[in-house]
Design an enzyme around this catalytic site. Structure first.
Site, PDB file in Angstrom:
ATOM      1  N   TYR A   1     120.167  91.620 -17.391  1.00 53.29           N
ATOM      2  CA  TYR A   1     119.232  92.508 -18.087  1.00 53.29           C
ATOM      3  C   TYR A   1     118.232  92.983 -17.039  1.00 53.29           C
ATOM      4  O   TYR A   1     117.415  92.185 -16.571  1.00 53.29           O
ATOM      5  CB  TYR A   1     118.505  91.763 -19.204  1.00 53.29           C
ATOM      6  CG  TYR A   1     119.377  91.470 -20.417  1.00 53.29           C
ATOM      7  CD1 TYR A   1     120.298  90.432 -20.406  1.00 53.29           C
ATOM      8  CD2 TYR A   1     119.274  92.248 -21.570  1.00 53.29           C
ATOM      9  CE1 TYR A   1     121.093  90.176 -21.516  1.00 53.29           C
ATOM     10  CE2 TYR A   1     120.068  91.987 -22.686  1.00 53.29           C
ATOM     11  CZ  TYR A   1     120.975  90.955 -22.651  1.00 53.29           C
ATOM     12  OH  TYR A   1     121.767  90.707 -23.744  1.00 53.29           O
TER      13      TYR A   1
ATOM     14  N   TYR B   1     117.944  83.938 -28.389  1.00 54.65           N
ATOM     15  CA  TYR B   1     119.148  84.628 -27.913  1.00 54.65           C
ATOM     16  C   TYR B   1     120.405  83.878 -28.329  1.00 54.65           C
ATOM     17  O   TYR B   1     121.391  84.475 -28.772  1.00 54.65           O
ATOM     18  CB  TYR B   1     119.085  84.761 -26.384  1.00 54.65           C
ATOM     19  CG  TYR B   1     120.112  85.708 -25.805  1.00 54.65           C
ATOM     20  CD1 TYR B   1     119.781  87.032 -25.530  1.00 54.65           C
ATOM     21  CD2 TYR B   1     121.410  85.279 -25.531  1.00 54.65           C
ATOM     22  CE1 TYR B   1     120.717  87.912 -25.004  1.00 54.65           C
ATOM     23  CE2 TYR B   1     122.354  86.151 -25.010  1.00 54.65           C
ATOM     24  CZ  TYR B   1     121.999  87.458 -24.743  1.00 54.65           C
ATOM     25  OH  TYR B   1     122.938  88.318 -24.222  1.00 54.65           O
TER      26      TYR B   1
END
Ligand code: FAD
Length: 389
Positions: A203, A384
């Site tokens: 990311y 997550y």
């Protein structure tokens, strides 16, 4: 036609609900307005929470997932000059799997067609009636053009964001509430025949915009670039896409691997929640009731969490004749939906650049915090990998 649960939509939510109900001895019929080929080829999500893997495994859908899925222990967060790995098992004792939504859907369709409940593709004119009674029905036209009526005890609206079910809940005078946020950016996503150049997803925050490096298999990469929602895919040549990715993922000593791009598209980003997720004998699950931006990898996982709750509620309603779990379904599901909505918004806000210099400094400060504080990293890891059911 008569069944206990009429299910509209053969996405992951509808197919898995049918499977979970069948395992508990409840019959259902799944109605899908697209073809089998279309449904199985639709490229979408790819990260499965541990909860989702556990549910699919318990439902007998884990063979190929465990053989071909890639188990991941974390993610990399990147900002200029830094690529930091978050180790999920060390932070929260949980992990995630990379296994495409297309593969989940193929496994569920194959099981359904091999002796599972009826699954009708290519239907049209689906309309739900009498959901405020104990015998709702679904009118539809089958693939041969014949008008049919499916009498049910319950209808499950698992027909995604554009399906007809949510509007039926709204018409019921149940005080439907909608919350929506449209983000000022979109994702340009590609699928490429390129071996992933990373062990974990990356990311990446970059002044040019966010980029995500993910993968589908040891030979296929799935990559995304933040773009303006007004961008047209025709204006993005393959070379332009690879250049953008190389710039945003740049790190000393690391190289992007490139390959043939086999699919490319631009996805708008939106948060959307509709409540309640029920009217009478009509229950909504998955994208029919809520949408999250993909940054937190939650869309598919939330759909699975909804149908786990809903299957329990329907078993109790239809077998034990008790309404408690059905009555609690919407509120219970929405608590998880809002948690995932917040997490997805937070990840999106931390990683996507707006062009505002003040925002950029706040984002970099937040990224440094997550990469240096175990408490901050654990908060990301727990959300997550999926909070336990
Ligand atoms: C383009 C795109 C990319 C995405 N990428 C990601 C990602 O990278 N990561 C992530 O976590 N999530 C992603 N998502 C979200 C994730 O794919 C969804 O959350 C997930 O598909 C939800 O499953 P569902 O079964 O609720 O809905 P869906 O998968 O939308 O399934 C609904 C089904 O209902 C059918 N249907 C619709 N109308 C009717 C009708 N009138 N009659 C009969 N059937 C009907 C549809 O054809 C479809 O098969 C993405 C979504 C989209 C749209």
């Amino acid at each position: 036609m008569r069944t206990q649960v009429g299910i509209i939509g053969a996405g992951p939510a509808g197919l898995l609900l049918s499977r979970l109900l069948a395992l508990q001895g409840i019959d259902s019929v799944v109605l899908e307005n697209r073809s089998r080929e279309y449904v199985e080829a639709r490229v979408r999500a790819g990260i499965l929470e541990q909860n989702t893997v556990d549910v699919l495994t318990e439902a007998g859908m884990g063979d190929r997932l465990h053989r071909e899925g890639l188990e991941h222990r974390g993610i990399h967060l990147q900002y200029p000059g830094v690529r930091h790995q978050l180790d999920f098992p060390a932070l929260c004792g949980r992990r995630v799997w990379v296994y495409g939504q297309t593969e989940v859907v193929k496994d569920l369709v194959a099981a359904q067609l091999a002796g599972g409940p009826p699954l009708l593709f290519d239907v049209s004119d689906v309309a739900v009636e009498d959901v405020d009674t104990d015998s709702p029905r679904i009118r539809f036209t089958d693939a041969d053009g014949v008008a049919r009526v499916l009498e049910c005890d319950v209808v499950a609206g698992t027909d995604g964001f554009h399906g007809p079910s949510r509007a039926v809940v709204a018409e019921g005078g149940s005080g439907q509430q909608l919350w929506e946020r449209t983000y000022p950016y979109a994702w340009l996503g590609i699928l490429a025949d390129a071996p992933p150049a990373t062990d974990e997803l990356i990311y990446a925050w970059h002044p040019d915009g966010f980029a995500l490096y993910s993968m589908r298999s040891p030979s296929v990469s799935r990559l995304y670039l933040q773009v303006d929602p007004s961008e047209r895919i025709e204006d993005w040549s393959d070379d332009r896409i690879w250049e953008g990715l190389a710039t945003r993922f740049a790190l000393d000593g690391w190289e992007l691997s490139t390959g043939r791009i086999t699919e490319k598209s631009i996805l708008p980003m939106r948060s959307f929640v509709s409540a309640p997720m029920r009217r009478g004998r009509l229950f909504l699950a998955g994208d029919a009731a809520h949408i999250v931006p993909p940054t937190g990898a939650k869309g598919l996982n939330l759909a699975v969490a909804d149908v786990v709750l809903l299957s329990r509620a329907l078993v109790r309603l239809l077998q034990d004749k008790e309404t408690d779990l059905a009555d609690a379904y919407s509120d219970t599901a929405l608590r998880r939906v809002w948690r995932a909505t917040h997490f997805s918004w937070w990840m999106t806000s931390m990683l996507h650049t707006s062009g505002d210099a003040f925002d950029a400094q706040l984002q970099l400060s937040q990224l440094r915090r997550v990469c240096s504080s175990e408490a901050a990293a654990r908060e990301l890891a727990e959300n997550y990998t999926g909070l336990p059911y």
